[in-house]
Write an enzyme that holds these catalytic residues in place. Structure first.
Site, PDB file in Angstrom:
ATOM      1  N   HIS A   1      -6.974   4.983  -6.381  1.00 41.14           N
ATOM      2  CA  HIS A   1      -5.940   3.747  -6.555  1.00 41.14           C
ATOM      3  C   HIS A   1      -5.824   3.139  -4.986  1.00 41.14           C
ATOM      4  CE1 HIS A   1      -2.408   6.589  -5.314  1.00 41.14           C
ATOM      5  NE2 HIS A   1      -2.132   5.514  -4.718  1.00 41.14           N
TER       6      HIS A   1
ATOM      7  N   GLU B   1      -1.040   0.584  -7.428  1.00 37.29           N
ATOM      8  CA  GLU B   1       0.263   0.887  -6.870  1.00 37.29           C
ATOM      9  C   GLU B   1       0.923  -0.264  -6.263  1.00 37.29           C
ATOM     10  OE1 GLU B   1       0.463   4.295  -4.335  1.00 37.29           O
ATOM     11  OE2 GLU B   1       2.814   4.312  -4.249  1.00 37.29           O
TER      12      GLU B   1
END
Ligand code: CMX
Length: 135
Positions: free
Chosen positions: A79, A130
């Protein structure tokens, strides 16, 4: 409001081996490893000045990153993390526009106790994202 790139996270099968490789081949200084019990990961950072590399290793069999490692046994980019001025406000704004913020509304925390949240990959062009609050 998104204010910058905080980190790019790489899931690895062995954190200590990955840290040694980044140090020995690239001359990068990897910080001390920390356990994030809530997220079920052991992690360490390389500080690049304007952003960080985050190395993640599953800390338990049901870690949220275990399935990723099953699919990518040698590891890989998992991510990226955008810095925001307020996780609560950004998550509310993103949710209001129909994107799935993970965690069922429960606050999520990074290894240093800072507020974080994840947006499901299906709602960010196939990438897991995130958001992290940075003061
Ligand atoms: N990037 C892109 N797509 C991903 C992905 C990733 N890293 N991980 C999973 N997916 C996709 C899967 O391919 C799957 O797609 P399809 O539905 O098309 O098959 C879908 O997302 C669901 O995958 P899953 O493995 O079943 O995922 P879960 O629903 O069990 O979990 C997930 C959702 C992936 C967001 C979660 O497990 C996860 O990884 N959360 C992040 C936790 C984390 O990284 N914590 C560390 C925090 C440390 C820190 O930075 O502070």
């Amino acid at each position: 409001m998104i204010t910058g790139l905080a980190h790019v996270a790489i899931v690895v099968p062995n954190l200590d081996a990955a840290a040694a490789r980044l140090r020995d081949v690239y001359g990068l200084a990897v910080g001390e490893a920390h356990l994030n019990e809530q997220q079920g990961v052991r992690l360490a950072y390389v500080d690049l000045g304007n952003a960080r590399i985050e190395l993640l290793e599953p800390a338990r069999p049901d870690s949220p990153v275990s399935k990723f490692l099953d699919r990518n046994p040698k590891g890989g980019i998992h991510h990226f993390c955008l810095a925001v001025d307020s996780v609560e406000a950004s998550a509310a704004e993103i949710s209001a526009k129909g994107a799935a913020v993970l965690g069922g509304g429960q606050p999520q925390f990074n290894a240093h106790g800072g507020r974080i949240a994840f947006v499901h990959p299906k709602d960010f062009l196939g990438a897991l994202v995130e958001i992290e609050e940075q003061g």
